[in-house]
Design an enzyme around this catalytic site. Structure first.
Site, PDB file in Angstrom:
ATOM      1  N   GLU A  41      35.217  10.877  17.878  1.00 12.65           N
ATOM      2  CA  GLU A  41      35.328  12.138  17.150  1.00 12.65           C
ATOM      3  C   GLU A  41      35.372  13.331  18.117  1.00 12.65           C
ATOM      4  OE1 GLU A  41      35.822  14.029  14.755  1.00 12.65           O
ATOM      5  OE2 GLU A  41      36.114  12.683  13.058  1.00 12.65           O
TER       6      GLU A  41
ATOM      7  N   GLU B 244      33.036   7.879  14.870  1.00 14.44           N
ATOM      8  CA  GLU B 244      33.138   7.687  13.422  1.00 14.44           C
ATOM      9  C   GLU B 244      33.685   6.292  13.145  1.00 14.44           C
ATOM     10  OE1 GLU B 244      35.197   9.623   9.401  1.00 14.44           O
ATOM     11  OE2 GLU B 244      34.951  10.841  11.194  1.00 14.44           O
TER      12      GLU B 244
ATOM     13  N   ARG C 186      40.282  22.237   5.334  1.00 15.43           N
ATOM     14  CA  ARG C 186      39.057  21.600   5.798  1.00 15.43           C
ATOM     15  C   ARG C 186      37.912  22.594   6.000  1.00 15.43           C
ATOM     16  NH1 ARG C 186      39.824  16.259   7.604  1.00 15.43           N
ATOM     17  NH2 ARG C 186      41.988  15.615   7.423  1.00 15.43           N
TER      18      ARG C 186
ATOM     19  N   GLU D 230      31.279   9.042   4.869  1.00 15.44           N
ATOM     20  CA  GLU D 230      31.865   8.937   6.208  1.00 15.44           C
ATOM     21  C   GLU D 230      30.851   9.482   7.229  1.00 15.44           C
ATOM     22  OE1 GLU D 230      36.615   9.488   5.121  1.00 15.44           O
ATOM     23  OE2 GLU D 230      35.474  11.194   5.884  1.00 15.44           O
TER      24      GLU D 230
ATOM     25  N   GLU E 152      36.608  14.944  -2.175  1.00 16.07           N
ATOM     26  CA  GLU E 152      35.851  14.771  -0.926  1.00 16.07           C
ATOM     27  C   GLU E 152      34.891  15.948  -0.772  1.00 16.07           C
ATOM     28  OE1 GLU E 152      36.570  14.503   3.926  1.00 16.07           O
ATOM     29  OE2 GLU E 152      38.183  15.154   2.593  1.00 16.07           O
TER      30      GLU E 152
ATOM     31  N   ARG F  97      32.440  17.752   1.428  1.00 12.67           N
ATOM     32  CA  ARG F  97      32.333  17.763   2.885  1.00 12.67           C
ATOM     33  C   ARG F  97      31.007  18.324   3.407  1.00 12.67           C
ATOM     34  NH1 ARG F  97      36.954  17.150   5.590  1.00 12.67           N
ATOM     35  NH2 ARG F  97      36.436  18.675   7.211  1.00 12.67           N
TER      36      ARG F  97
ATOM     37  N   GLU G 296      29.221  10.382  10.563  1.00 12.49           N
ATOM     38  CA  GLU G 296      29.508  10.515  11.987  1.00 12.49           C
ATOM     39  C   GLU G 296      28.202  10.384  12.769  1.00 12.49           C
ATOM     40  OE1 GLU G 296      33.253  13.649  11.594  1.00 12.49           O
ATOM     41  OE2 GLU G 296      31.198  14.392  11.625  1.00 12.49           O
TER      42      GLU G 296
ATOM     43  N   ASP H  53       0.841  -1.197   0.000  1.00 10.69           N
ATOM     44  CA  ASP H  53       0.000   0.000   0.000  1.00 10.69           C
ATOM     45  C   ASP H  53       0.878   1.249   0.000  1.00 10.69           C
ATOM     46  OD1 ASP H  53      -1.791   2.038   0.398  1.00 10.69           O
ATOM     47  OD2 ASP H  53      -2.430   1.397   2.391  1.00 10.69           O
TER      48      ASP H  53
ATOM     49  N   HIS I 242      31.047  13.294   5.078  1.00 11.73           N
ATOM     50  CA  HIS I 242      31.895  13.609   3.937  1.00 11.73           C
ATOM     51  C   HIS I 242      31.778  12.496   2.897  1.00 11.73           C
ATOM     52  CE1 HIS I 242      34.507  15.724   7.203  1.00 11.73           C
ATOM     53  NE2 HIS I 242      33.375  16.371   6.966  1.00 11.73           N
TER      54      HIS I 242
END
Length: 473
Positions: free
Chosen positions: A214, A222, A342, A131, A361, A363, A133, A52, A271
Protein backbone atom coordinates in the site's frame (compact mmCIF):
# COMPACT_ATOMS: atom_id res chain seq x y z
CA UNK A 1 -16.66 -25.07 7.97
CA UNK A 2 -19.37 -26.97 9.84
CA UNK A 3 -23.13 -26.63 10.16
CA UNK A 4 -23.73 -28.56 13.39
CA UNK A 5 -22.06 -30.12 16.43
CA UNK A 6 -22.04 -33.64 14.99
CA UNK A 7 -19.86 -32.50 12.10
CA UNK A 8 -17.42 -30.91 14.55
CA UNK A 9 -17.17 -34.12 16.59
CA UNK A 10 -16.66 -36.29 13.49
CA UNK A 11 -13.99 -33.94 12.11
CA UNK A 12 -12.08 -34.00 15.40
CA UNK A 13 -12.05 -37.81 15.35
CA UNK A 14 -11.13 -38.11 11.65
CA UNK A 15 -8.29 -35.56 11.80
CA UNK A 16 -6.95 -36.69 15.15
CA UNK A 17 -7.40 -33.24 16.67
CA UNK A 18 -5.88 -33.13 20.16
CA UNK A 19 -7.17 -29.84 21.59
CA UNK A 20 -10.12 -27.48 21.23
CA UNK A 21 -9.42 -23.76 21.61
CA UNK A 22 -12.62 -22.02 22.74
CA UNK A 23 -12.39 -18.33 21.82
CA UNK A 24 -14.44 -15.23 22.50
CA UNK A 25 -14.08 -11.48 22.15
CA UNK A 26 -13.80 -9.01 24.99
CA UNK A 27 -15.74 -5.76 24.71
CA UNK A 28 -12.96 -4.08 22.75
CA UNK A 29 -12.31 -6.80 20.19
CA UNK A 30 -9.31 -8.56 21.74
CA UNK A 31 -9.77 -12.30 21.37
CA UNK A 32 -9.50 -14.45 24.49
CA UNK A 33 -9.22 -18.24 24.69
CA UNK A 34 -9.39 -21.35 26.84
CA UNK A 35 -8.16 -24.75 25.73
CA UNK A 36 -9.73 -28.11 26.47
CA UNK A 37 -8.72 -31.67 25.47
CA UNK A 38 -10.99 -33.32 22.93
CA UNK A 39 -12.56 -35.63 25.52
CA UNK A 40 -14.34 -32.50 26.85
CA UNK A 41 -15.68 -31.45 23.43
CA UNK A 42 -19.11 -33.10 23.46
CA UNK A 43 -19.97 -31.85 26.93
CA UNK A 44 -18.79 -28.31 26.03
CA UNK A 45 -20.84 -28.26 22.83
CA UNK A 46 -23.91 -29.43 24.72
CA UNK A 47 -23.60 -27.52 27.99
CA UNK A 48 -21.17 -24.67 27.34
CA UNK A 49 -18.11 -23.66 29.35
CA UNK A 50 -17.98 -21.52 32.49
CA UNK A 51 -15.46 -18.68 32.85
CA UNK A 52 -14.69 -15.67 35.04
CA UNK A 53 -16.26 -12.61 33.43
CA UNK A 54 -14.78 -10.24 36.02
CA UNK A 55 -11.29 -10.94 34.64
CA UNK A 56 -12.25 -9.79 31.14
CA UNK A 57 -11.99 -6.08 30.31
CA UNK A 58 -15.39 -4.43 30.03
CA UNK A 59 -17.44 -7.41 31.25
CA UNK A 60 -18.63 -7.96 34.85
CA UNK A 61 -17.77 -7.19 38.48
CA UNK A 62 -16.48 -9.79 40.93
CA UNK A 63 -19.87 -10.31 42.57
CA UNK A 64 -21.39 -11.37 39.23
CA UNK A 65 -18.36 -12.98 37.62
CA UNK A 66 -19.75 -16.35 36.51
CA UNK A 67 -20.47 -16.38 32.76
CA UNK A 68 -20.92 -19.16 30.19
CA UNK A 69 -19.46 -19.65 26.71
CA UNK A 70 -21.63 -21.27 24.03
CA UNK A 71 -19.47 -22.58 21.15
CA UNK A 72 -20.73 -21.98 17.61
CA UNK A 73 -20.09 -24.98 15.29
CA UNK A 74 -20.39 -22.71 12.23
CA UNK A 75 -17.38 -20.63 13.33
CA UNK A 76 -14.39 -22.96 13.44
CA UNK A 77 -10.93 -23.35 11.93
CA UNK A 78 -7.79 -25.39 12.47
CA UNK A 79 -5.13 -23.24 14.13
CA UNK A 80 -2.07 -23.20 11.83
CA UNK A 81 0.32 -22.09 14.59
CA UNK A 82 -0.23 -24.58 17.42
CA UNK A 83 2.21 -27.49 17.61
CA UNK A 84 -0.53 -29.90 18.63
CA UNK A 85 -3.47 -30.29 16.18
CA UNK A 86 -5.97 -27.73 17.52
CA UNK A 87 -9.46 -26.79 16.37
CA UNK A 88 -10.62 -23.28 17.23
CA UNK A 89 -14.30 -22.80 18.09
CA UNK A 90 -15.73 -19.29 18.40
CA UNK A 91 -18.28 -18.72 21.14
CA UNK A 92 -20.99 -16.38 22.30
CA UNK A 93 -21.69 -15.57 25.95
CA UNK A 94 -24.80 -16.11 28.08
CA UNK A 95 -25.83 -15.70 31.70
CA UNK A 96 -25.30 -19.15 33.28
CA UNK A 97 -28.46 -18.91 35.38
CA UNK A 98 -30.94 -17.73 32.71
CA UNK A 99 -29.13 -18.63 29.45
CA UNK A 100 -30.05 -15.15 28.25
CA UNK A 101 -27.49 -13.43 25.97
CA UNK A 102 -24.95 -11.33 27.88
CA UNK A 103 -25.60 -7.68 26.97
CA UNK A 104 -21.88 -6.84 26.69
CA UNK A 105 -20.96 -9.81 24.51
CA UNK A 106 -19.82 -8.22 21.24
CA UNK A 107 -20.48 -11.35 19.18
CA UNK A 108 -23.99 -11.44 20.61
CA UNK A 109 -24.55 -7.92 19.24
CA UNK A 110 -23.85 -9.25 15.74
CA UNK A 111 -26.28 -12.11 16.26
CA UNK A 112 -29.00 -9.74 17.48
CA UNK A 113 -28.36 -7.39 14.53
CA UNK A 114 -28.89 -10.23 12.05
CA UNK A 115 -32.10 -11.25 13.83
CA UNK A 116 -33.33 -7.66 13.86
CA UNK A 117 -32.63 -7.29 10.14
CA UNK A 118 -34.88 -10.27 9.40
CA UNK A 119 -37.60 -8.99 11.73
CA UNK A 120 -37.86 -5.70 9.83
CA UNK A 121 -38.89 -7.43 6.61
CA UNK A 122 -36.55 -5.07 4.74
CA UNK A 123 -33.98 -7.79 4.04
CA UNK A 124 -32.85 -11.10 5.48
CA UNK A 125 -29.08 -10.93 4.83
CA UNK A 126 -26.38 -8.31 5.12
CA UNK A 127 -23.19 -9.11 3.25
CA UNK A 128 -20.07 -7.27 4.35
CA UNK A 129 -16.48 -7.27 3.13
CA UNK A 130 -13.86 -5.33 5.12
CA UNK A 131 -10.51 -4.27 3.64
CA UNK A 132 -8.14 -4.03 6.62
CA UNK A 133 -4.78 -2.39 5.88
CA UNK A 134 -1.76 -2.92 8.12
CA UNK A 135 1.91 -2.05 8.52
CA UNK A 136 4.63 -4.69 8.43
CA UNK A 137 7.74 -3.53 10.31
CA UNK A 138 11.14 -5.11 10.89
CA UNK A 139 11.16 -4.01 14.51
CA UNK A 140 9.24 -1.84 16.96
CA UNK A 141 10.34 -0.34 20.27
CA UNK A 142 8.24 1.88 22.52
CA UNK A 143 8.04 2.99 26.13
CA UNK A 144 5.62 5.20 28.02
CA UNK A 145 7.20 5.69 31.44
CA UNK A 146 6.87 9.13 33.06
CA UNK A 147 10.63 9.70 32.65
CA UNK A 148 11.22 7.81 29.40
CA UNK A 149 8.75 8.06 26.52
CA UNK A 150 9.64 7.12 22.95
CA UNK A 151 8.82 5.02 19.88
CA UNK A 152 11.34 3.68 17.38
CA UNK A 153 10.18 1.96 14.19
CA UNK A 154 12.56 0.04 11.94
CA UNK A 155 11.57 -0.68 8.36
CA UNK A 156 14.19 -1.77 5.87
CA UNK A 157 12.24 -0.45 2.88
CA UNK A 158 11.43 3.00 4.34
CA UNK A 159 13.00 6.06 2.70
CA UNK A 160 14.43 7.27 6.03
CA UNK A 161 16.88 4.33 6.09
CA UNK A 162 18.58 5.39 2.84
CA UNK A 163 21.44 7.00 4.79
CA UNK A 164 21.87 4.22 7.34
CA UNK A 165 25.10 2.16 7.34
CA UNK A 166 24.50 -0.93 9.41
CA UNK A 167 26.61 -4.11 9.43
CA UNK A 168 28.91 -2.54 6.84
CA UNK A 169 26.39 -2.12 4.03
CA UNK A 170 23.15 -0.58 2.75
CA UNK A 171 21.61 -2.16 -0.34
CA UNK A 172 19.39 0.82 -1.22
CA UNK A 173 16.16 0.42 -3.22
CA UNK A 174 14.08 2.28 -0.64
CA UNK A 175 10.49 3.28 -1.32
CA UNK A 176 10.15 7.07 -1.67
CA UNK A 177 7.92 8.82 0.85
CA UNK A 178 4.21 8.07 0.25
CA UNK A 179 4.97 6.16 -2.99
CA UNK A 180 4.46 2.64 -1.72
CA UNK A 181 1.43 1.70 -3.82
CA UNK A 182 2.27 -1.49 -5.74
CA UNK A 183 6.01 -1.20 -6.56
CA UNK A 184 7.79 -4.43 -7.51
CA UNK A 185 10.86 -5.91 -5.82
CA UNK A 186 13.52 -4.98 -4.82
CA UNK A 187 11.70 -1.86 -3.55
CA UNK A 188 8.88 -4.07 -2.31
CA UNK A 189 10.86 -6.19 0.12
CA UNK A 190 7.82 -7.92 1.59
CA UNK A 191 6.39 -9.82 -1.40
CA UNK A 192 7.50 -13.20 -0.04
CA UNK A 193 6.15 -12.32 3.42
CA UNK A 194 2.77 -11.44 1.89
CA UNK A 195 2.79 -14.70 -0.08
CA UNK A 196 3.42 -16.67 3.11
CA UNK A 197 0.58 -14.85 4.88
CA UNK A 198 -1.73 -15.48 1.92
CA UNK A 199 -0.89 -19.20 1.94
CA UNK A 200 -1.64 -19.40 5.66
CA UNK A 201 -4.95 -17.59 5.11
CA UNK A 202 -5.89 -19.90 2.23
CA UNK A 203 -5.10 -22.99 4.28
CA UNK A 204 -7.44 -21.66 6.96
CA UNK A 205 -10.30 -21.25 4.48
CA UNK A 206 -10.00 -17.68 3.22
CA UNK A 207 -10.69 -16.98 -0.44
CA UNK A 208 -8.08 -14.36 -1.30
CA UNK A 209 -8.77 -11.83 -4.06
CA UNK A 210 -5.47 -9.91 -4.17
CA UNK A 211 -2.50 -8.76 -2.10
CA UNK A 212 -0.25 -5.75 -2.63
CA UNK A 213 1.94 -3.10 -1.03
CA UNK A 214 0.00 0.00 0.00
CA UNK A 215 0.88 3.72 -0.13
CA UNK A 216 2.78 3.90 3.16
CA UNK A 217 6.44 3.48 2.21
CA UNK A 218 7.47 1.95 5.54
CA UNK A 219 5.75 -1.39 4.94
CA UNK A 220 2.01 -0.77 4.54
CA UNK A 221 0.16 -3.81 3.16
CA UNK A 222 -3.28 -4.86 2.02
CA UNK A 223 -4.70 -8.36 1.51
CA UNK A 224 -8.29 -8.58 0.29
CA UNK A 225 -10.58 -11.55 0.79
CA UNK A 226 -14.20 -12.34 -0.10
CA UNK A 227 -17.29 -11.11 1.70
CA UNK A 228 -19.49 -12.98 4.15
CA UNK A 229 -22.62 -12.48 6.21
CA UNK A 230 -22.45 -9.91 8.99
CA UNK A 231 -21.57 -12.27 11.87
CA UNK A 232 -19.12 -14.38 9.93
CA UNK A 233 -17.53 -11.27 8.38
CA UNK A 234 -16.76 -10.18 11.94
CA UNK A 235 -15.47 -13.66 12.83
CA UNK A 236 -13.33 -13.69 9.70
CA UNK A 237 -11.71 -10.36 10.48
CA UNK A 238 -10.55 -11.55 13.89
CA UNK A 239 -9.16 -14.73 12.31
CA UNK A 240 -7.49 -12.64 9.59
CA UNK A 241 -5.72 -10.44 12.14
CA UNK A 242 -4.68 -13.49 14.16
CA UNK A 243 -3.12 -15.19 11.15
CA UNK A 244 -1.44 -12.06 9.77
CA UNK A 245 0.14 -11.18 13.12
CA UNK A 246 1.30 -14.68 13.99
CA UNK A 247 2.67 -15.46 10.54
CA UNK A 248 4.63 -12.22 10.59
CA UNK A 249 6.10 -13.10 14.01
CA UNK A 250 6.97 -16.56 12.70
CA UNK A 251 8.93 -14.91 9.88
CA UNK A 252 10.73 -12.40 12.10
CA UNK A 253 8.51 -9.39 11.35
CA UNK A 254 5.91 -7.49 13.34
CA UNK A 255 2.47 -6.26 12.23
CA UNK A 256 0.33 -3.45 13.53
CA UNK A 257 -3.27 -2.62 12.66
CA UNK A 258 -2.94 0.81 14.30
CA UNK A 259 -4.73 3.38 12.12
CA UNK A 260 -1.81 5.84 12.18
CA UNK A 261 1.53 4.49 13.39
CA UNK A 262 3.57 7.08 11.46
CA UNK A 263 3.15 10.85 11.19
CA UNK A 264 2.83 11.98 7.58
CA UNK A 265 2.55 8.46 6.17
CA UNK A 266 -0.72 7.00 4.93
CA UNK A 267 -2.97 5.69 7.67
CA UNK A 268 -4.45 2.21 7.68
CA UNK A 269 -8.17 2.13 7.01
CA UNK A 270 -10.71 -0.66 6.78
CA UNK A 271 -13.13 0.20 4.00
CA UNK A 272 -16.35 -1.81 4.43
CA UNK A 273 -18.36 -3.00 1.42
CA UNK A 274 -22.00 -3.52 2.36
CA UNK A 275 -25.11 -4.84 0.60
CA UNK A 276 -28.57 -6.09 1.60
CA UNK A 277 -30.31 -9.14 0.14
CA UNK A 278 -33.71 -10.80 0.52
CA UNK A 279 -34.77 -14.30 -0.55
CA UNK A 280 -31.52 -14.61 -2.48
CA UNK A 281 -32.02 -11.37 -4.43
CA UNK A 282 -29.80 -8.25 -4.18
CA UNK A 283 -31.56 -5.07 -3.08
CA UNK A 284 -29.04 -2.32 -3.77
CA UNK A 285 -29.12 -2.29 -7.59
CA UNK A 286 -31.22 0.24 -9.49
CA UNK A 287 -30.64 0.57 -13.21
CA UNK A 288 -31.69 4.23 -13.43
CA UNK A 289 -30.40 5.41 -10.06
CA UNK A 290 -27.24 7.43 -9.47
CA UNK A 291 -24.29 5.06 -9.56
CA UNK A 292 -26.68 2.20 -10.32
CA UNK A 293 -28.23 2.41 -6.84
CA UNK A 294 -31.75 1.48 -5.83
CA UNK A 295 -33.90 3.74 -3.66
CA UNK A 296 -33.19 1.39 -0.74
CA UNK A 297 -29.44 1.74 -1.21
CA UNK A 298 -29.73 5.53 -1.37
CA UNK A 299 -31.79 5.61 1.84
CA UNK A 300 -29.29 3.24 3.47
CA UNK A 301 -26.57 5.76 2.56
CA UNK A 302 -28.74 8.52 4.02
CA UNK A 303 -28.94 6.68 7.33
CA UNK A 304 -25.21 6.00 7.50
CA UNK A 305 -24.41 9.65 6.75
CA UNK A 306 -27.03 10.88 9.24
CA UNK A 307 -25.60 8.75 12.05
CA UNK A 308 -21.92 8.66 11.00
CA UNK A 309 -20.78 10.71 13.98
CA UNK A 310 -22.70 8.49 16.42
CA UNK A 311 -21.28 5.22 15.12
CA UNK A 312 -17.75 6.64 14.94
CA UNK A 313 -16.85 5.42 18.47
CA UNK A 314 -17.44 1.87 17.15
CA UNK A 315 -16.01 2.16 13.62
CA UNK A 316 -13.04 4.30 14.77
CA UNK A 317 -12.74 3.59 18.49
CA UNK A 318 -9.17 4.58 19.32
CA UNK A 319 -7.47 7.90 20.05
CA UNK A 320 -5.10 6.95 17.23
CA UNK A 321 -8.05 6.65 14.81
CA UNK A 322 -8.32 10.43 14.66
CA UNK A 323 -4.68 10.85 13.61
CA UNK A 324 -5.83 9.21 10.37
CA UNK A 325 -9.09 11.13 9.97
CA UNK A 326 -7.57 14.43 8.87
CA UNK A 327 -8.13 16.40 5.63
CA UNK A 328 -5.57 16.18 2.85
CA UNK A 329 -5.06 12.42 2.65
CA UNK A 330 -7.54 9.90 1.22
CA UNK A 331 -8.95 9.59 4.74
CA UNK A 332 -12.69 10.23 4.45
CA UNK A 333 -13.76 13.04 6.78
CA UNK A 334 -16.45 14.52 4.54
CA UNK A 335 -20.03 13.32 5.06
CA UNK A 336 -20.97 12.97 1.40
CA UNK A 337 -21.23 10.11 -1.07
CA UNK A 338 -19.91 9.72 -4.59
CA UNK A 339 -19.56 7.18 -7.37
CA UNK A 340 -15.85 7.82 -7.76
CA UNK A 341 -14.57 10.31 -5.23
CA UNK A 342 -12.19 8.75 -2.68
CA UNK A 343 -12.24 11.86 -0.51
CA UNK A 344 -15.92 11.15 0.23
CA UNK A 345 -16.69 8.97 3.24
CA UNK A 346 -19.04 6.79 1.22
CA UNK A 347 -18.24 5.58 -2.28
CA UNK A 348 -20.10 3.51 -4.84
CA UNK A 349 -17.61 1.08 -6.41
CA UNK A 350 -17.74 0.60 -10.16
CA UNK A 351 -19.13 -2.92 -10.48
CA UNK A 352 -20.67 -2.99 -13.96
CA UNK A 353 -24.29 -3.92 -14.56
CA UNK A 354 -24.48 -7.01 -12.35
CA UNK A 355 -27.14 -6.48 -9.65
CA UNK A 356 -25.35 -9.02 -7.43
CA UNK A 357 -22.16 -6.96 -7.41
CA UNK A 358 -23.82 -3.67 -6.47
CA UNK A 359 -22.75 -2.47 -3.04
CA UNK A 360 -21.70 0.62 -1.13
CA UNK A 361 -18.23 1.22 0.31
CA UNK A 362 -18.07 2.95 3.69
CA UNK A 363 -14.52 4.28 3.88
CA UNK A 364 -14.46 5.66 7.41
CA UNK A 365 -13.74 2.56 9.58
CA UNK A 366 -10.27 1.47 10.57
CA UNK A 367 -8.89 -1.90 11.75
CA UNK A 368 -8.65 -0.90 15.41
CA UNK A 369 -12.44 -1.43 15.50
CA UNK A 370 -14.10 -4.36 17.20
CA UNK A 371 -15.96 -5.77 14.16
CA UNK A 372 -18.65 -7.33 16.35
CA UNK A 373 -19.72 -3.78 17.26
CA UNK A 374 -18.65 -1.77 14.20
CA UNK A 375 -20.44 -3.90 11.60
CA UNK A 376 -23.80 -3.94 13.43
CA UNK A 377 -23.50 -0.18 14.02
CA UNK A 378 -23.14 0.43 10.27
CA UNK A 379 -26.08 -1.87 9.57
CA UNK A 380 -28.33 -0.24 12.18
CA UNK A 381 -27.55 3.26 10.87
CA UNK A 382 -28.35 2.17 7.31
CA UNK A 383 -31.56 0.40 8.34
CA UNK A 384 -32.73 3.56 10.10
CA UNK A 385 -32.22 5.35 6.81
CA UNK A 386 -34.28 2.77 4.95
CA UNK A 387 -37.09 2.70 7.52
CA UNK A 388 -37.36 6.50 7.54
CA UNK A 389 -36.46 7.03 3.87
CA UNK A 390 -33.65 9.42 4.76
CA UNK A 391 -32.45 11.22 1.63
CA UNK A 392 -28.73 12.03 1.59
CA UNK A 393 -27.47 15.33 0.20
CA UNK A 394 -26.64 15.32 -3.50
CA UNK A 395 -23.52 13.32 -4.39
CA UNK A 396 -20.28 15.19 -5.11
CA UNK A 397 -17.94 13.85 -7.79
CA UNK A 398 -15.23 16.51 -7.45
CA UNK A 399 -12.10 16.38 -5.29
CA UNK A 400 -13.48 17.81 -2.07
CA UNK A 401 -10.10 19.23 -1.05
CA UNK A 402 -9.97 21.29 -4.26
CA UNK A 403 -13.31 22.98 -3.66
CA UNK A 404 -13.38 26.75 -2.97
CA UNK A 405 -13.14 27.35 0.81
CA UNK A 406 -16.65 28.76 1.06
CA UNK A 407 -18.08 25.68 -0.68
CA UNK A 408 -16.01 23.18 1.31
CA UNK A 409 -16.96 24.92 4.56
CA UNK A 410 -20.61 23.96 4.05
CA UNK A 411 -19.89 20.22 3.84
CA UNK A 412 -20.54 18.41 7.11
CA UNK A 413 -17.47 16.72 8.59
CA UNK A 414 -16.82 13.88 11.02
CA UNK A 415 -15.94 14.78 14.62
CA UNK A 416 -12.15 15.30 14.86
CA UNK A 417 -11.62 13.45 18.15
CA UNK A 418 -12.78 10.40 20.07
CA UNK A 419 -14.14 12.62 22.86
CA UNK A 420 -16.42 14.49 20.44
CA UNK A 421 -17.46 11.22 18.80
CA UNK A 422 -18.47 9.81 22.18
CA UNK A 423 -20.53 12.94 22.77
CA UNK A 424 -22.28 12.37 19.42
CA UNK A 425 -23.06 8.79 20.47
CA UNK A 426 -24.55 10.02 23.73
CA UNK A 427 -26.85 12.37 21.82
CA UNK A 428 -27.84 9.99 19.02
CA UNK A 429 -28.25 6.31 19.88
CA UNK A 430 -31.92 5.35 19.68
CA UNK A 431 -31.42 3.77 16.25
CA UNK A 432 -28.82 1.42 17.80
CA UNK A 433 -31.16 0.19 20.53
CA UNK A 434 -33.90 -0.89 18.09
CA UNK A 435 -34.57 -4.58 18.64
CA UNK A 436 -32.33 -4.43 21.70
CA UNK A 437 -29.34 -4.88 19.39
CA UNK A 438 -27.22 -2.45 21.41
CA UNK A 439 -28.38 -2.29 25.00
CA UNK A 440 -28.26 0.86 27.11
CA UNK A 441 -25.91 -0.99 29.44
CA UNK A 442 -23.43 -1.67 26.64
CA UNK A 443 -23.57 1.91 25.34
CA UNK A 444 -23.07 3.43 28.79
CA UNK A 445 -20.20 1.04 29.54
CA UNK A 446 -18.51 1.77 26.22
CA UNK A 447 -18.74 5.54 26.61
CA UNK A 448 -17.65 5.66 30.26
CA UNK A 449 -14.72 3.27 29.86
CA UNK A 450 -13.47 4.89 26.65
CA UNK A 451 -13.44 8.24 28.39
CA UNK A 452 -11.78 6.96 31.55
CA UNK A 453 -9.27 4.53 30.04
CA UNK A 454 -8.29 6.40 26.88
CA UNK A 455 -9.43 10.01 26.54
CA UNK A 456 -8.53 11.06 30.08
CA UNK A 457 -5.35 8.98 30.21
CA UNK A 458 -3.95 10.51 27.04
CA UNK A 459 -5.01 13.96 28.24
CA UNK A 460 -2.77 13.73 31.32
CA UNK A 461 0.28 12.22 29.59
CA UNK A 462 2.74 14.68 27.99
CA UNK A 463 3.61 13.77 24.41
CA UNK A 464 7.27 13.72 23.27
CA UNK A 465 6.45 16.23 20.52
CA UNK A 466 5.41 18.71 23.21
CA UNK A 467 9.01 18.80 24.42
CA UNK A 468 10.18 19.76 20.94
CA UNK A 469 7.59 22.53 20.83
CA UNK A 470 7.65 23.84 24.38
CA UNK A 471 10.76 22.77 26.32
CA UNK A 472 12.43 26.15 25.82
CA UNK A 473 9.36 28.24 26.54
Amino acid sequence: MFSNSSQVINFVKEKNIRFIDVRFSDLYGTMQHMTIPTNMLEDTLENGMMFDGSSIKGFTEVHESDMKLIPDPTAAFVDPFRKEPTLVLYSSIVDPFTNEPFSRDPRGVCQKAEAYLKSTGIADTCFLAPEPEFYLFDSIQYRADPHDTFVKIISDEASWTAGDYEEGHNLGDKIPFQQGYAPVSPMDKNADIRDAIVRALQETGFEIERAHHEVGSAGQQEINYTYSTLLHAADNLTVFKYIVKNKAIELGKTVTFMPKPLCGQAGSGMHCHVSLWKDGDPLFYGESGYGGLSDMARWFIGGVLRHAAAILPFTNPSINSYRRLVPGFEAPVNLVYSARNRSACLRIPITGTSPKAKRIEYRVPDPSANPYLAFPAILMAGLDGVRNRIEPADPIDKDLYELPPEEYRDIEKLPPSLDLALKALEEDNEFLTEGDVFTTDLLETWISQKRADEVQQLFIHPHPFEFEMYYNC
